[in-house]
Motif scaffolding. Structure first.
Motif, PDB file in Angstrom:
ATOM      1  N   ALA A  27      28.078  47.485  19.790  1.00 33.20           N
ATOM      2  CA  ALA A  27      28.768  46.383  19.127  1.00 33.20           C
ATOM      3  C   ALA A  27      30.057  46.009  19.854  1.00 33.20           C
ATOM      4  O   ALA A  27      30.419  44.833  19.892  1.00 33.20           O
ATOM      5  N   CYS A  28      30.730  47.005  20.395  1.00 31.54           N
ATOM      6  CA  CYS A  28      32.029  46.774  21.050  1.00 31.54           C
ATOM      7  C   CYS A  28      32.026  47.456  22.414  1.00 31.54           C
ATOM      8  O   CYS A  28      32.494  48.590  22.567  1.00 31.54           O
ATOM      9  N   PRO A  91      35.367  45.960  16.001  1.00 31.41           N
ATOM     10  CA  PRO A  91      34.600  47.056  15.395  1.00 31.41           C
ATOM     11  C   PRO A  91      34.560  46.982  13.879  1.00 31.41           C
ATOM     12  O   PRO A  91      33.539  47.285  13.260  1.00 31.41           O
ATOM     13  N   VAL A  92      35.656  46.553  13.265  1.00 33.42           N
ATOM     14  CA  VAL A  92      35.703  46.487  11.803  1.00 33.42           C
ATOM     15  C   VAL A  92      34.724  45.445  11.264  1.00 33.42           C
ATOM     16  O   VAL A  92      34.209  45.582  10.153  1.00 33.42           O
ATOM     17  N   SER A  93      34.414  44.433  12.064  1.00 30.26           N
ATOM     18  CA  SER A  93      33.453  43.419  11.640  1.00 30.26           C
ATOM     19  C   SER A  93      32.048  44.000  11.580  1.00 30.26           C
ATOM     20  O   SER A  93      31.271  43.701  10.671  1.00 30.26           O
ATOM     21  N   TRP A  94      31.723  44.831  12.552  1.00 29.71           N
ATOM     22  CA  TRP A  94      30.417  45.492  12.551  1.00 29.71           C
ATOM     23  C   TRP A  94      30.281  46.386  11.316  1.00 29.71           C
ATOM     24  O   TRP A  94      29.243  46.409  10.660  1.00 29.71           O
ATOM     25  N   LEU A  95      31.351  47.089  10.984  1.00 31.20           N
ATOM     26  CA  LEU A  95      31.330  47.936   9.795  1.00 31.20           C
ATOM     27  C   LEU A  95      31.162  47.094   8.533  1.00 31.20           C
ATOM     28  O   LEU A  95      30.401  47.444   7.627  1.00 31.20           O
ATOM     29  N   ALA A  96      31.853  45.973   8.471  1.00 28.29           N
ATOM     30  CA  ALA A  96      31.738  45.078   7.316  1.00 28.29           C
ATOM     31  C   ALA A  96      30.313  44.590   7.144  1.00 28.29           C
ATOM     32  O   ALA A  96      29.769  44.571   6.026  1.00 28.29           O
ATOM     33  N   THR A 293      35.062  37.883  13.436  1.00 26.19           N
ATOM     34  CA  THR A 293      33.870  38.312  12.705  1.00 26.19           C
ATOM     35  C   THR A 293      32.641  38.209  13.596  1.00 26.19           C
ATOM     36  O   THR A 293      32.688  37.654  14.697  1.00 26.19           O
ATOM     37  N   SER A 294      31.523  38.713  13.104  1.00 27.49           N
ATOM     38  CA  SER A 294      30.250  38.552  13.797  1.00 27.49           C
ATOM     39  C   SER A 294      29.722  37.136  13.539  1.00 27.49           C
ATOM     40  O   SER A 294      30.271  36.379  12.735  1.00 27.49           O
ATOM     41  N   LEU A 346      34.826  38.044   6.396  1.00 26.20           N
ATOM     42  CA  LEU A 346      36.183  37.650   6.747  1.00 26.20           C
ATOM     43  C   LEU A 346      37.194  38.381   5.877  1.00 26.20           C
ATOM     44  O   LEU A 346      38.229  38.846   6.367  1.00 26.20           O
ATOM     45  N   TRP A 347      36.910  38.486   4.580  1.00 26.76           N
ATOM     46  CA  TRP A 347      37.805  39.214   3.682  1.00 26.76           C
ATOM     47  C   TRP A 347      38.011  40.638   4.180  1.00 26.76           C
ATOM     48  O   TRP A 347      39.137  41.147   4.185  1.00 26.76           O
ATOM     49  N   PHE A 348      36.944  41.305   4.588  1.00 31.19           N
ATOM     50  CA  PHE A 348      37.013  42.692   5.035  1.00 31.19           C
ATOM     51  C   PHE A 348      37.987  42.821   6.211  1.00 31.19           C
ATOM     52  O   PHE A 348      38.828  43.719   6.246  1.00 31.19           O
ATOM     53  N   ILE A 349      37.858  41.906   7.160  1.00 31.85           N
ATOM     54  CA  ILE A 349      38.719  41.964   8.347  1.00 31.85           C
ATOM     55  C   ILE A 349      40.174  41.673   7.992  1.00 31.85           C
ATOM     56  O   ILE A 349      41.096  42.383   8.428  1.00 31.85           O
TER      57      ILE A 349
END
Length: 372
Positions: A27-28, A91-96, A293-294, A346-349
């Motif tokens: 992912a990253c 990376p946080v977008s992939w987790l989201a 985001t993705s 988007l909220w997650f990020i």
């Protein structure tokens, strides 16, 4: 199958798919990783064979096959990929995505969407305030991307400015040479011909005003102006404030395509570059371009929510009646009924990084561009 998936989860999380260096690395990518790998003729034959499965396979084998399919691609999120700007996924977008897809909420309306619906409406209201739109009167919603947002904006413009179907052939849409091709595509789908797209170099305000006067004198109906906030090729910005004055004086819908550049509104140092967007009737904004985001996380904002309801609200025996004037559901404002929880990405990020840090990251991008 549930038990099989459950037994594979630790391996999936700890080590990633077989034959890769882990899902996070995929992912990253690191700077030393390969950016582009194109399939060989043998790869193409293998994938074609895999594409039409007949017999069930184990989840473990399907994961291996999936990894082999994804192996050949252009890694657009690679840190050294500068060819174009579709995604800057963190990376946080992939987790989201992993978490949100597990819950798989239906965010078409408030019943099934419930609290996800509340978050999206509140988040869109907050972003609308950053644009300069009234939270009470405006509407914002997540869509698949800039192409869909531009299509919906032009639909709303048509239905407000040229409501009578018999006059649609008289409508004119004004663009610049930098306007994204999705505008001409949307216009074609809406039934407008090539001769109804008027290209004004740089959307120079005086030239634009003259063209509008000439079109009116010839019996045509100036319908919409599409200004660009961050062009695809160079990141250029049209003179939005001056264009907005021309649009207001001539009662023409002003749409700002900010798919790329609207994120500058969250910058502490460069938000002034978006001056004039508050005067627009609608704005396209992609989170998957400069909010990290993705793919598939675009947004559309319209100053008057009733313009979207006029175009997209519908009645059905299995839905609440459409056309409510106060508490519109997302299906009243959108082409879609079934909607994934894109806004939650988007909220997650934003929640994980904070808007101050997001703004600093955007600032850094501008400074790097200036240095380059």
């Amino acid at each position: 199958m549930k038990a099989e998936i459950h037994s594979l989860l630790p391996q999936l999380i700890d080590h990633g798919l077989e034959n890769t260096e882990g899902l996070l690395r995929v992912a990253c990518p690191e700077g030393t990783d390969e950016i582009s790998k194109q399939p060989t003729p043998n790869d193409k034959d293998l994938v074609s064979h895999l594409a039409a499965p007949k017999q069930a396979k184990s989840i473990s084998q399907v994961l291996q096959e999936c990894a082999s399919i994804f192996e050949s691609r252009v890694a657009t999120q690679h840190p050294k990929f500068f060819s174009f700007i579709p995604s800057t996924m963190l990376p946080v977008s992939w987790l989201a995505d992993l978490i949100i897809n597990a819950f798989n909420p239906h965010v078409g309306g408030s019943l099934a969407g419930s609290t996800c619906d509340i978050v999206e409406k509140s988040l869109m209201s907050w972003l609308a305030s950053k644009i300069g739109f009234s939270a009470d009167e405006a509407a914002g919603l997540s869509v698949s991307g800039g192409s869909m947002a531009n299509f919906m904006a032009l639909t709303a413009a048509r239905d407000k400015i040229v409501p009578k179907t018999e006059n649609h052939h008289l409508a004119v849409i004004y663009v610049s040479g930098d306007t994204h091709f999705s505008i001409s595509k949307a216009a074609r789908i809406l039934g407008f011909g090539k001769d109804q797209i008027c290209q004004i170099p740089g959307l120079e305000p005086q030239t634009l005003a003259t063209s509008i006067l000439d079109d009116r004198a010839a019996g045509r109906i100036p319908m919409a102006i599409v200004a660009t906030l961050g062009s695809t090729s160079t990141g250029s910005i049209d003179p939005i404030s001056e264009i907005a004055t021309v649009a207001s004086e001539n009662n023409i819908w002003l749409h700002v395509d900010g798919a790329y550049g609207a994120s500058i509104l969250l910058s502490a140092s460069y938000a002034h570059l978006a001056k004039g967007v508050e005067k627009a009737d609608s704005l396209t904004w992609d989170a998957h371009k400069w909010l990290f985001t993705s793919y598939g996380c675009g947004m559309l904002f319209v100053k008057d929510k009733q313009c979207l309801a006029r175009s997209f609200a519908a009645h059905s025996d299995f839905l609440d009646a459409g056309g409510r004037q106060e508490n519109y559901e997302f299906w009243d404002l959108s082409l879609e009924l079934t909607r994934p929880a894109r806004a939650m990405r988007l909220w997650f990020i934003l929640r994980a990084l904070g808007t101050d840090r997001i703004g600093e990251m955007i600032d850094r991008g501008v400074r790097l561009a200036e240095e380059a």
